[in-house]
Scaffold this active site. Structure first.
Site, PDB file in Angstrom:
ATOM      1  N   GLY A 228       9.154  10.337 -13.579  1.00 50.66           N
ATOM      2  CA  GLY A 228       9.724   8.943 -14.163  1.00 50.66           C
ATOM      3  C   GLY A 228      11.382   9.001 -14.208  1.00 50.66           C
ATOM      4  O   GLY A 228      12.183   9.426 -13.558  1.00 50.66           O
TER       5      GLY A 228
ATOM      6  N   ARG B 153      -5.571   9.329  -7.311  1.00 50.05           N
ATOM      7  CA  ARG B 153      -6.257   8.011  -7.706  1.00 50.05           C
ATOM      8  C   ARG B 153      -7.638   8.546  -7.766  1.00 50.05           C
ATOM      9  O   ARG B 153      -8.573   8.396  -6.643  1.00 50.05           O
ATOM     10  CB  ARG B 153      -6.257   6.932  -6.475  1.00 50.05           C
ATOM     11  CG  ARG B 153      -4.691   6.435  -6.481  1.00 50.05           C
ATOM     12  CD  ARG B 153      -4.400   5.774  -7.874  1.00 50.05           C
ATOM     13  NE  ARG B 153      -3.022   5.147  -7.510  1.00 50.05           N
ATOM     14  CZ  ARG B 153      -1.959   5.842  -7.789  1.00 50.05           C
ATOM     15  NH1 ARG B 153      -1.866   7.224  -8.344  1.00 50.05           N
ATOM     16  NH2 ARG B 153      -0.744   5.341  -7.681  1.00 50.05           N
TER      17      ARG B 153
ATOM     18  N   ASN C  77      -0.355  11.529  -4.917  1.00 49.74           N
ATOM     19  CA  ASN C  77      -0.917  10.075  -5.309  1.00 49.74           C
ATOM     20  C   ASN C  77      -2.136  10.187  -5.799  1.00 49.74           C
ATOM     21  O   ASN C  77      -2.957   9.450  -5.055  1.00 49.74           O
ATOM     22  CB  ASN C  77      -0.552   9.122  -4.253  1.00 49.74           C
ATOM     23  CG  ASN C  77       0.187   7.935  -4.897  1.00 49.74           C
ATOM     24  OD1 ASN C  77       0.313   7.777  -5.931  1.00 49.74           O
ATOM     25  ND2 ASN C  77       0.830   7.219  -3.723  1.00 49.74           N
TER      26      ASN C  77
ATOM     27  N   GLY D  55       0.882  -1.150  -0.113  1.00 51.50           N
ATOM     28  CA  GLY D  55      -0.055  -0.090   0.034  1.00 51.50           C
ATOM     29  C   GLY D  55       1.134   1.231  -0.138  1.00 51.50           C
ATOM     30  O   GLY D  55       1.982   1.122   0.573  1.00 51.50           O
TER      31      GLY D  55
ATOM     32  N   TYR E  27      -9.481  -4.784  -6.814  1.00 49.19           N
ATOM     33  CA  TYR E  27      -9.570  -4.483  -5.438  1.00 49.19           C
ATOM     34  C   TYR E  27     -10.809  -4.591  -4.833  1.00 49.19           C
ATOM     35  O   TYR E  27     -11.897  -4.615  -5.244  1.00 49.19           O
ATOM     36  CB  TYR E  27      -9.398  -2.800  -5.465  1.00 49.19           C
ATOM     37  CG  TYR E  27      -8.153  -2.058  -5.787  1.00 49.19           C
ATOM     38  CD1 TYR E  27      -6.976  -2.034  -5.036  1.00 49.19           C
ATOM     39  CD2 TYR E  27      -8.019  -1.836  -7.213  1.00 49.19           C
ATOM     40  CE1 TYR E  27      -5.994  -1.549  -5.614  1.00 49.19           C
ATOM     41  CE2 TYR E  27      -6.912  -1.255  -7.713  1.00 49.19           C
ATOM     42  CZ  TYR E  27      -5.724  -1.049  -6.944  1.00 49.19           C
ATOM     43  OH  TYR E  27      -4.684  -0.510  -7.291  1.00 49.19           O
ATOM     44  N   TRP E  28     -10.582  -4.971  -3.330  1.00 48.35           N
ATOM     45  CA  TRP E  28     -11.478  -5.143  -2.385  1.00 48.35           C
ATOM     46  C   TRP E  28     -11.115  -4.294  -1.220  1.00 48.35           C
ATOM     47  O   TRP E  28     -10.539  -4.786  -0.417  1.00 48.35           O
ATOM     48  CB  TRP E  28     -11.710  -6.563  -2.123  1.00 48.35           C
ATOM     49  CG  TRP E  28     -12.177  -7.639  -3.001  1.00 48.35           C
ATOM     50  CD1 TRP E  28     -13.397  -8.057  -3.352  1.00 48.35           C
ATOM     51  CD2 TRP E  28     -11.337  -8.314  -3.981  1.00 48.35           C
ATOM     52  NE1 TRP E  28     -13.543  -9.128  -4.637  1.00 48.35           N
ATOM     53  CE2 TRP E  28     -12.114  -9.273  -4.882  1.00 48.35           C
ATOM     54  CE3 TRP E  28      -9.979  -8.291  -4.458  1.00 48.35           C
ATOM     55  CZ2 TRP E  28     -11.758  -9.730  -6.051  1.00 48.35           C
ATOM     56  CZ3 TRP E  28      -9.336  -9.021  -5.448  1.00 48.35           C
ATOM     57  CH2 TRP E  28     -10.443  -9.763  -6.179  1.00 48.35           C
ATOM     58  N   ARG E  29     -11.603  -3.177  -1.311  1.00 45.23           N
ATOM     59  CA  ARG E  29     -11.155  -2.222  -0.143  1.00 45.23           C
ATOM     60  C   ARG E  29     -12.173  -1.079   0.147  1.00 45.23           C
ATOM     61  O   ARG E  29     -11.739  -0.351   1.007  1.00 45.23           O
ATOM     62  CB  ARG E  29      -9.664  -1.676  -0.698  1.00 45.23           C
ATOM     63  CG  ARG E  29     -10.125  -0.516  -1.909  1.00 45.23           C
ATOM     64  CD  ARG E  29      -8.615   0.104  -2.399  1.00 45.23           C
ATOM     65  NE  ARG E  29      -7.927   0.718  -1.615  1.00 45.23           N
ATOM     66  CZ  ARG E  29      -6.954   1.519  -1.824  1.00 45.23           C
ATOM     67  NH1 ARG E  29      -6.468   1.437  -3.159  1.00 45.23           N
ATOM     68  NH2 ARG E  29      -6.095   1.985  -0.885  1.00 45.23           N
TER      69      ARG E  29
ATOM     70  N   ASP F 180       6.834   5.742  -4.434  1.00 44.16           N
ATOM     71  CA  ASP F 180       7.002   5.412  -2.893  1.00 44.16           C
ATOM     72  C   ASP F 180       8.409   5.126  -2.089  1.00 44.16           C
ATOM     73  O   ASP F 180       8.705   5.804  -1.052  1.00 44.16           O
ATOM     74  CB  ASP F 180       6.030   3.814  -2.334  1.00 44.16           C
ATOM     75  CG  ASP F 180       4.824   4.208  -3.235  1.00 44.16           C
ATOM     76  OD1 ASP F 180       4.237   5.362  -3.260  1.00 44.16           O
ATOM     77  OD2 ASP F 180       4.266   3.224  -3.522  1.00 44.16           O
TER      78      ASP F 180
HETATM   79  P1  ADP Z   1       5.219   7.022  -9.548  1.00 48.81           P
HETATM   80  O1  ADP Z   1       5.594   5.710  -9.163  1.00 48.81           O
HETATM   81  O2  ADP Z   1       4.673   7.842  -8.546  1.00 48.81           O
HETATM   82  O3  ADP Z   1       4.479   7.301 -10.786  1.00 48.81           O
HETATM   83  P2  ADP Z   1       7.520   8.331 -11.107  1.00 48.81           P
HETATM   84  O4  ADP Z   1       7.088   7.455 -12.482  1.00 48.81           O
HETATM   85  O5  ADP Z   1       7.537   9.625 -11.523  1.00 48.81           O
HETATM   86  O6  ADP Z   1       6.491   7.939  -9.840  1.00 48.81           O
HETATM   87  O7  ADP Z   1       8.823   7.741 -10.608  1.00 48.81           O
HETATM   88  C1  ADP Z   1       9.225   8.178  -9.389  1.00 48.81           C
HETATM   89  C2  ADP Z   1      10.846   8.176  -9.235  1.00 48.81           C
HETATM   90  O8  ADP Z   1      11.292   6.905  -9.654  1.00 48.81           O
HETATM   91  C3  ADP Z   1      11.274   9.132 -10.406  1.00 48.81           C
HETATM   92  O9  ADP Z   1      11.613  10.368  -9.962  1.00 48.81           O
HETATM   93  C4  ADP Z   1      12.880   8.513 -10.419  1.00 48.81           C
HETATM   94  O10 ADP Z   1      13.841   8.820  -9.669  1.00 48.81           O
HETATM   95  C5  ADP Z   1      12.677   6.768 -10.475  1.00 48.81           C
HETATM   96  N1  ADP Z   1      12.402   6.646 -11.723  1.00 48.81           N
HETATM   97  C6  ADP Z   1      11.000   6.277 -12.638  1.00 48.81           C
HETATM   98  N2  ADP Z   1      11.102   5.670 -13.785  1.00 48.81           N
HETATM   99  C7  ADP Z   1      12.578   5.466 -13.619  1.00 48.81           C
HETATM  100  C8  ADP Z   1      13.589   5.030 -14.846  1.00 48.81           C
HETATM  101  N3  ADP Z   1      12.934   4.432 -15.982  1.00 48.81           N
HETATM  102  N4  ADP Z   1      14.793   4.840 -14.607  1.00 48.81           N
HETATM  103  C9  ADP Z   1      15.508   5.606 -13.363  1.00 48.81           C
HETATM  104  N5  ADP Z   1      14.470   5.888 -12.453  1.00 48.81           N
HETATM  105  C10 ADP Z   1      13.250   6.042 -12.627  1.00 48.81           C
END
Ligand code: ADP
Length: 305
Positions: free
Chosen positions: A226, A166, A164, A28, A100-102, A259
């Site tokens: 990401g 949702r 986060n 979670g 989900y069951w929440r 997380d």
């Molecule tokens: P969430 O899981 O909340 O969608 P993100 O996808 O933005 O979050 O990613 C959170 C963190 O995870 C990013 O800031 C980065 O540090 C790391 N991360 C995510 N994807 C990659 C990747 N392809 N390569 C390296 N680090 C990543």
């Protein structure tokens, strides 16, 4: 002793194993962060999880798991007639989907008892919650939690908040947006993920997300995106882009990327690191987590610590 408190919902996870069987685990969003914080922080810092569970066998097993992992559970509420939430992961052609069951889980009652909340937050160095923590609460419980957080903050607790987003967990988009903005405004550290923010607030780029929460009153905004640079904005400071130290091309499972980033970042800040160092710590941990399956990736924490 220094204390960190995370508030929210931990669920039973059923993940596909072999021969049609499922492996049972616990996960979670805020719990994942608590688990990574526990592994990143020294034993002298207590990591406490605040939620509500039932009084049945699976609730006890979940609490035993938390305790075995070194997470304090003494502020968890036990609710007769309810039990913990559950989700099942489906794998089809390497794509994951979830059931989900929440909707009637005990965790929805985690903020029903004001004195329990106050006791849990009393003396905490840091309190951590997410948009999911808020989404699962009834409006009056949300107000109780906001009041308890404000009291703790006035007494010196730093509040960290991952929006986060949702939408499926909220009654309507306006309530969702208003609650997220109000909580961010009363937070010291806001940790949004750009993709969600762009979709639900229309931000043009991560700097716009940082500016929006900064204008609302957040003291520090850390925008994840990401593999793209992490954008930070501290009150009165410039917008800064921090390159991800180790972009991962072969992502195994992106669950808990955000997380675990939050845990690495917050642990580093608690240890007194500067912003750039804390971002690197968060990104390094998250990069390891996404190269392993599931939310709680043990090899990621043993490799980092
Ligand atoms: P969430 O899981 O909340 O969608 P993100 O996808 O933005 O979050 O990613 C959170 C963190 O995870 C990013 O800031 C980065 O540090 C790391 N991360 C995510 N994807 C990659 C990747 N392809 N390569 C390296 N680090 C990543």
């Amino acid at each position: 002793m220094s204390r960190v408190v995370a508030l929210g919902e931990c669920m039973v996870e059923l993940a596909p194993a072999t021969n049609g069987l499922f492996a049972m685990g616990y996960a979670g969003d805020t719990f994942n962060t608590a688990w990574y914080l526990r592994h990143r922080l020294p034993a002298s810092v207590e990591v406490s999880y605040v939620t509500a569970v039932g009084v049945d066998a699976v609730s006890h097993e979940m609490l035993r798991f938390m305790a075995d992992e070194g997470i304090d559970t003494r502020h968890v509420a036990h609710v007769t007639g309810r039990t913990v939430g559950l989700y099942m992961i489906h794998l089809k052609n390497a794509e994951r989907s979830f059931s989900y069951w929440r909707s009637t889980s005990a965790a929805r009652l985690l903020a029903d008892d004001t004195s329990r909340l106050d006791a849990a937050l009393s003396g905490a160095t840091l309190a951590y919650l997410s948009g999911i923590t808020l989404a699962i609460l009834a409006p009056d419980a949300r107000a109780r939690l906001a009041a308890a957080l404000a009291t703790a903050r006035a007494a010196g607790t730093r509040i960290a908040f991952d929006t986060n987003i949702r939408p499926a967990l909220w009654s309507d988009p306006d309530t969702m947006r208003q609650t997220l903005m109000a909580t961010a405004a009363a937070a010291d550290i806001v940790l949004p993920s750009f993709e969600d923010e762009a979709r639900h607030f229309g931000d043009a780029d991560p700097a716009a997300t940082a500016a929006r929460y900064g204008r609302a009153g957040a003291r520090l905004v850390v925008v994840k995106d990401g593999p793209n640079p992490v954008i930070t904005l501290a009150a009165g400071g410039p917008v800064t882009a921090h390159a991800i130290p180790a972009p991962v091309t072969a992502v195994v499972d992106s669950t808990a990327a955000g997380d675990s980033f939050n845990a690495g970042f917050l642990a580093s800040q608690l240890e007194g690191a500067d912003l750039a160092t804390a971002v690197t710590a968060g990104a390094t941990l998250a990069a390891r987590v996404i190269t392993g399956p599931g939310a709680l990736v043990r090899s990621a924490v043993t490799a980092v610590s």
